[in-house]
Design an enzyme around this catalytic site. Structure first.
Site, PDB file in Angstrom:
ATOM      1  N   LYS A  78       0.919  -1.070   0.025  1.00  0.00           N
ATOM      2  CA  LYS A  78       0.031  -0.059  -0.121  1.00  0.00           C
ATOM      3  C   LYS A  78       1.012   1.187  -0.117  1.00  0.00           C
ATOM      4  O   LYS A  78       2.182   1.330   0.089  1.00  0.00           O
ATOM      5  CB  LYS A  78      -0.896   0.051   1.228  1.00  0.00           C
ATOM      6  CG  LYS A  78      -1.996  -1.247   1.156  1.00  0.00           C
ATOM      7  CD  LYS A  78      -2.789  -1.272   2.636  1.00  0.00           C
ATOM      8  CE  LYS A  78      -3.992  -2.252   2.184  1.00  0.00           C
ATOM      9  NZ  LYS A  78      -4.700  -2.322   3.455  1.00  0.00           N
ATOM     10  N   TYR A 118     -12.019  -2.728  -3.368  1.00  0.00           N
ATOM     11  CA  TYR A 118     -12.521  -2.856  -2.044  1.00  0.00           C
ATOM     12  C   TYR A 118     -14.119  -2.942  -1.874  1.00  0.00           C
ATOM     13  O   TYR A 118     -14.603  -2.428  -1.018  1.00  0.00           O
ATOM     14  CB  TYR A 118     -12.132  -1.857  -0.923  1.00  0.00           C
ATOM     15  CG  TYR A 118     -10.606  -2.055  -0.782  1.00  0.00           C
ATOM     16  CD1 TYR A 118     -10.301  -3.171   0.017  1.00  0.00           C
ATOM     17  CD2 TYR A 118      -9.464  -1.197  -0.711  1.00  0.00           C
ATOM     18  CE1 TYR A 118      -9.070  -3.468   0.449  1.00  0.00           C
ATOM     19  CE2 TYR A 118      -8.157  -1.325  -0.257  1.00  0.00           C
ATOM     20  CZ  TYR A 118      -8.131  -2.654   0.348  1.00  0.00           C
ATOM     21  OH  TYR A 118      -6.936  -2.785   0.965  1.00  0.00           O
ATOM     22  N   ASN A 181      -2.058  -0.164   7.568  1.00  0.00           N
ATOM     23  CA  ASN A 181      -1.321  -1.434   7.861  1.00  0.00           C
ATOM     24  C   ASN A 181      -0.516  -1.907   6.621  1.00  0.00           C
ATOM     25  O   ASN A 181      -0.120  -3.204   6.509  1.00  0.00           O
ATOM     26  CB  ASN A 181      -2.430  -2.521   8.121  1.00  0.00           C
ATOM     27  CG  ASN A 181      -3.583  -2.707   7.131  1.00  0.00           C
ATOM     28  OD1 ASN A 181      -3.420  -2.208   5.955  1.00  0.00           O
ATOM     29  ND2 ASN A 181      -4.364  -3.369   7.249  1.00  0.00           N
ATOM     30  N   HIS A 184      -1.634  -5.486   1.454  1.00  0.00           N
ATOM     31  CA  HIS A 184      -2.796  -6.404   1.269  1.00  0.00           C
ATOM     32  C   HIS A 184      -2.607  -7.745   0.641  1.00  0.00           C
ATOM     33  O   HIS A 184      -1.654  -8.010   0.110  1.00  0.00           O
ATOM     34  CB  HIS A 184      -3.650  -5.609   0.228  1.00  0.00           C
ATOM     35  CG  HIS A 184      -4.792  -6.607  -0.528  1.00  0.00           C
ATOM     36  ND1 HIS A 184      -6.169  -6.540   0.033  1.00  0.00           N
ATOM     37  CD2 HIS A 184      -4.789  -7.235  -1.424  1.00  0.00           C
ATOM     38  CE1 HIS A 184      -6.828  -7.320  -0.628  1.00  0.00           C
ATOM     39  NE2 HIS A 184      -6.078  -7.788  -1.355  1.00  0.00           N
ATOM     40  N   GLU A 195      -9.048 -10.623  -8.098  1.00  0.00           N
ATOM     41  CA  GLU A 195      -8.203  -9.619  -7.838  1.00  0.00           C
ATOM     42  C   GLU A 195      -7.046  -9.593  -8.961  1.00  0.00           C
ATOM     43  O   GLU A 195      -6.708  -8.405  -9.329  1.00  0.00           O
ATOM     44  CB  GLU A 195      -7.399  -9.489  -6.395  1.00  0.00           C
ATOM     45  CG  GLU A 195      -8.697  -9.196  -5.425  1.00  0.00           C
ATOM     46  CD  GLU A 195      -8.309  -9.468  -4.061  1.00  0.00           C
ATOM     47  OE1 GLU A 195      -6.979  -9.820  -3.560  1.00  0.00           O
ATOM     48  OE2 GLU A 195      -8.952  -9.149  -2.830  1.00  0.00           O
TER      49      GLU A 195
END
Ligand code: DAT
Ligand code: MG
Length: 220
Positions: A78, A118, A181, A184, A195
């Site tokens: 990310k 998402y 965080n 992913h 994905e």
């Protein structure tokens, strides 16, 4: 006087140089047979070194078949992971585990794409903030292949909330809050395939056999 002394220094230097050259030549002559012996050692027949030498010179016969079509997972670093210089560290962990990198791309895909990625969280209160954060800088999208790559990939990432992640996991080692965080990972084989299809064109996903495959997937 000055001219004389510099000539003397020059002569002394030349003598020293040739002396060293001669000494070096002598040393080479004196030890050349030893160097030859060291390069091709004759080992006592029953010694451990002799057995080892015999074994390593034989071709390896270990049998192992890497599964031809193992599962793939979608792993993404990310924007905070990129900004914090953790790209190499995260890739390193998957490489060292033995998983195979089959696709990689750095990109900034835009809000619409991130909303789609998402989509299952669209109703959650944190969704707008999540999309904004994900759109705040480039990400590194990857597909990794290997036996159990989806489940093991999640274990390697740690829990969604870094506070619940064990040390040794990526989130456990490198981040603190759920809102940052750093990575992913797909949560199931079906979502992984979805994905990978969302982030890569089929021709971006490489099919190859790493040289180490038989060593990673050996069975006894
Ligand atoms: P994961 O990324 O572990 O699969 P998820 O799919 O439930 O977790 O959520 C996607 C991301 O959304 C997650 O990595 C961080 C963010 N997120 C999840 N729960 C959150 C919460 N309670 N508050 C803020 N952000 C959250
Ligand atoms: Mg998820």
């Amino acid at each position: 006087m000055r001219a004389f002394s510099s000539t003397a220094r020059l002569l002394a230097g030349a003598a020293g140089l040739s002396g060293a050259f001669v000494a070096g030549g002598l040393a080479r002559d004196k030890y050349s047979h030893l160097q030859f012996e060291a390069a091709v050692p004759v080992l006592p027949k029953e010694s451990l070194a002799a057995l080892t030498q015999e074994r390593v010179s034989k071709s390896f016969q270990l049998k192992a078949d890497a599964p031809s079509q193992t599962e793939r997972t979608f792993i993404m670093i990310k924007p905070d992971g990129v900004q914090r210089g953790l790209v190499g560290e995260i890739i390193k962990r998957f490489e060292q585990k033995g998983f195979k990198l089959v696709a990689i791309r750095m990109m900034r895909p835009g809000e619409a794409h991130l909303r789609e990625h998402y989509a299952d969280l669209a109703a959650r209160s944190f969704f707008p903030g999540l999309v904004k954060y994900m759109d705040s800088g480039p990400v590194v999208a990857m597909a990794w292949e290997g036996q159990g790559a989806v489940k093991t990939g999640r274990v390697m990432l740690g829990e969604t909330n870094p506070a619940d992640s064990k040390p040794g996991t990526i989130r456990g080692d490198y981040c603190i809050t759920v809102g940052r965080n750093i990575c992913h990972g797909s949560d199931a084989v079906e979502s992984a395939n979805h994905e990978i299809g969302l982030w890569f064109r089929p021709e971006d996903v490489c099919d190859y056999t790493p040289m180490a495959a038989d060593w990673v997937y050996g069975d006894n």
